[in-house]
Write a protein that holds these residues in place. Structure first.
Motif, PDB file in Angstrom:
ATOM      1  N   ILE A 328      -5.472 -12.481  49.347  1.00 55.72           N
ATOM      2  CA  ILE A 328      -4.813 -13.785  49.335  1.00 55.72           C
ATOM      3  C   ILE A 328      -3.737 -13.825  48.253  1.00 55.72           C
ATOM      4  N   MET A 329      -4.064 -13.334  47.066  1.00 56.40           N
ATOM      5  CA  MET A 329      -3.110 -13.334  45.956  1.00 56.40           C
ATOM      6  C   MET A 329      -1.855 -12.531  46.292  1.00 56.40           C
ATOM      7  N   ALA A 330      -2.037 -11.456  47.038  1.00 59.30           N
ATOM      8  CA  ALA A 330      -0.923 -10.546  47.340  1.00 59.30           C
ATOM      9  C   ALA A 330      -0.203 -10.912  48.633  1.00 59.30           C
ATOM     10  N   GLY A 331      -0.659 -11.960  49.318  1.00 58.18           N
ATOM     11  CA  GLY A 331      -0.021 -12.344  50.567  1.00 58.18           C
ATOM     12  C   GLY A 331      -0.319 -11.406  51.720  1.00 58.18           C
ATOM     13  N   LEU A 332      -1.437 -10.694  51.639  1.00 57.76           N
ATOM     14  CA  LEU A 332      -1.831  -9.765  52.698  1.00 57.76           C
ATOM     15  C   LEU A 332      -2.697 -10.474  53.736  1.00 57.76           C
ATOM     16  N   ASP A 333      -2.968  -9.787  54.815  1.00 54.94           N
ATOM     17  CA  ASP A 333      -3.965 -10.255  55.766  1.00 54.94           C
ATOM     18  C   ASP A 333      -5.284 -10.400  55.019  1.00 54.94           C
ATOM     19  N   GLU A 334      -5.883 -11.573  55.110  1.00 52.44           N
ATOM     20  CA  GLU A 334      -7.110 -11.840  54.355  1.00 52.44           C
ATOM     21  C   GLU A 334      -8.235 -10.871  54.696  1.00 52.44           C
ATOM     22  N   LYS A 335      -8.185 -10.304  55.897  1.00 51.77           N
ATOM     23  CA  LYS A 335      -9.242  -9.413  56.365  1.00 51.77           C
ATOM     24  C   LYS A 335      -8.998  -7.945  55.997  1.00 51.77           C
ATOM     25  N   ALA A 336      -7.850  -7.636  55.409  1.00 56.42           N
ATOM     26  CA  ALA A 336      -7.484  -6.240  55.152  1.00 56.42           C
ATOM     27  C   ALA A 336      -8.526  -5.541  54.285  1.00 56.42           C
ATOM     28  N   GLY A 337      -8.967  -4.390  54.748  1.00 54.48           N
ATOM     29  CA  GLY A 337      -9.937  -3.594  53.983  1.00 54.48           C
ATOM     30  C   GLY A 337     -11.349  -4.118  54.043  1.00 54.48           C
ATOM     31  N   LEU A 338     -11.597  -5.160  54.835  1.00 54.20           N
ATOM     32  CA  LEU A 338     -12.912  -5.785  54.910  1.00 54.20           C
ATOM     33  C   LEU A 338     -13.406  -5.812  56.347  1.00 54.20           C
ATOM     34  N   TYR A 339     -14.701  -6.046  56.501  1.00 53.82           N
ATOM     35  CA  TYR A 339     -15.278  -6.125  57.848  1.00 53.82           C
ATOM     36  C   TYR A 339     -16.511  -6.993  57.808  1.00 53.82           C
TER      37      TYR A 339
END
Length: 339
Positions: A328-339
């Motif tokens: 969120i802080m970096a403006g990325l997809d909130e789901k990136a790297g997570l599952y």
């Protein structure tokens, strides 16, 4: 590509961060530190990380650390981060702190339950990192206080219901249970296999320090002081956490009203799953994931609403939520790297 560093990489939460960040599509994990394992490859400490991360644990030095990272994760015991974070901020690094040092807006409450705070001005500006409820503030935060595991289960379940006036603020009871990994990697008699296996017990029944963290957030949501009864229990499982919360429906409100309030709040939140009527959350279904499962049941005779909330205490309750905060802080997809 974001350059990330982990301070305190060899505890359970630190190791989970290494595992996730080393394969995150938008992150380069550039440095990991450990006082105990300085000079040791992380794959020697955790062989499961072999061929996934070959970084060597280093001693922490503020300048050399800041020169190599954009964002820092402080996976350290309470009290240590408050001495480190000011230097990280001066070095232009944003921080996600997994201790309790920056979770409280009211520094006095922190000091009542932990110890004197040496960076109160930072604590007062930090954002409480409950991702689904504080996204807007998290996006621009320099310091995020990653929530505790028990508070995550309770707050995700209750905040929408209090805000919508579905439940009464008085008489809330949370009966919460955690796997043994919540005690951390350090040795203690209570977490030895022979002590925890086939055992089930309450602990800190006279006052757990997650209670003021929970009450501060609930009070802000309600607009007036909220006090709850919170009793944690240790279960003979490695990971997983379940809170069963008993509250009273407000006059004229029903279980369906509660379900609607939760559904509307989390409609666009991938990691919160509202279970269908009659289905209950199970820690088995959230282990090794960043999901929080919430279920509801009610007793029309008493007007009581039972809210059940399950997470993996090491992921949504710690490292997974920390990565979600970073996204969120970096403006990325909130789901990136997570599952």
């Amino acid at each position: 590509m974001i350059k990330a560093g982990i301070i305190g990489a060899t505890g359970y939460t630190g190791a989970e961060l290494v595992r996730m960040l080393s394969v995150h599509p938008d992150v380069e994990l550039t440095v990991i530190t450990s006082r105990q394992y300085e000079g040791t490859p992380i794959s020697d400490v955790y062989p499961a990380l072999s061929e996934r991360c070959e970084l060597v644990c280093e001693a922490f030095d503020t300048k050399t650390f800041c020169d190599r990272v954009d964002i820092a994760f402080t996976a350290l015991p309470h009290k240590i981060p408050m001495d480190i974070v000011p230097g990280l901020l001066e070095g232009g690094v944003r921080v996600v702190d997994l201790s309790a040092d920056f979770r409280f807006r009211n520094v006095g409450q922190y000091e009542d339950w932990y110890q004197p705070h040496t960076a109160p001005e930072i604590s007062e500006q930090a954002v409480y990192g409950l991702c689904e409820l504080n996204r807007d503030e998290i996006r621009t935060a320099r310091v995020v206080g990653n929530p505790g595991c028990y508070p995550t289960t309770i707050l995700l379940a209750l905040v929408p219901l209090l805000k919508a006036g579905i439940i009464k603020a008085d008489g809330i009871i949370s009966d919460s249970k955690s796997g043994v990994s919540g005690a951390g990697r350090g040795l203690s008699l209570g977490s030895h296999f022979c002590e925890a296996n086939e055992s089930f017990k309450a602990y800190k029944v006279d006052g757990h320090r997650h209670r003021p963290e929970i009450e501060e957030v609930l009070s802000a949501a309600h607009g007036a002081d909220v006090e709850i009864t919170f009793i944690p229990h240790l279960i003979p499982a490695t990971r997983g956490m379940l809170s069963t919360i008993y509250c009273t429906l407000a006059d004229g409100k029903t279980e369906e009203d509660a379900r609607k309030a939760l559904a509307e709040t989390y409609d666009s939140s991938h990691f919160v799953r509202l279970r269908e009527k009659g289905a209950v959350p199970d820690i088995l279904h959230v282990q090794h994931t960043n999901f929080c499962d919430i279920g509801l049941a009610s007793d029309p005779r008493s007007g009581r609403l039972v809210v059940m909330s399950a997470i993996d205490n090491l992921l949504k309750g710690a490292s997974g939520q920390a990565v979600q905060n970073m996204n969120i802080m970096a403006g990325l997809d909130e789901k990136a790297g997570l599952y």
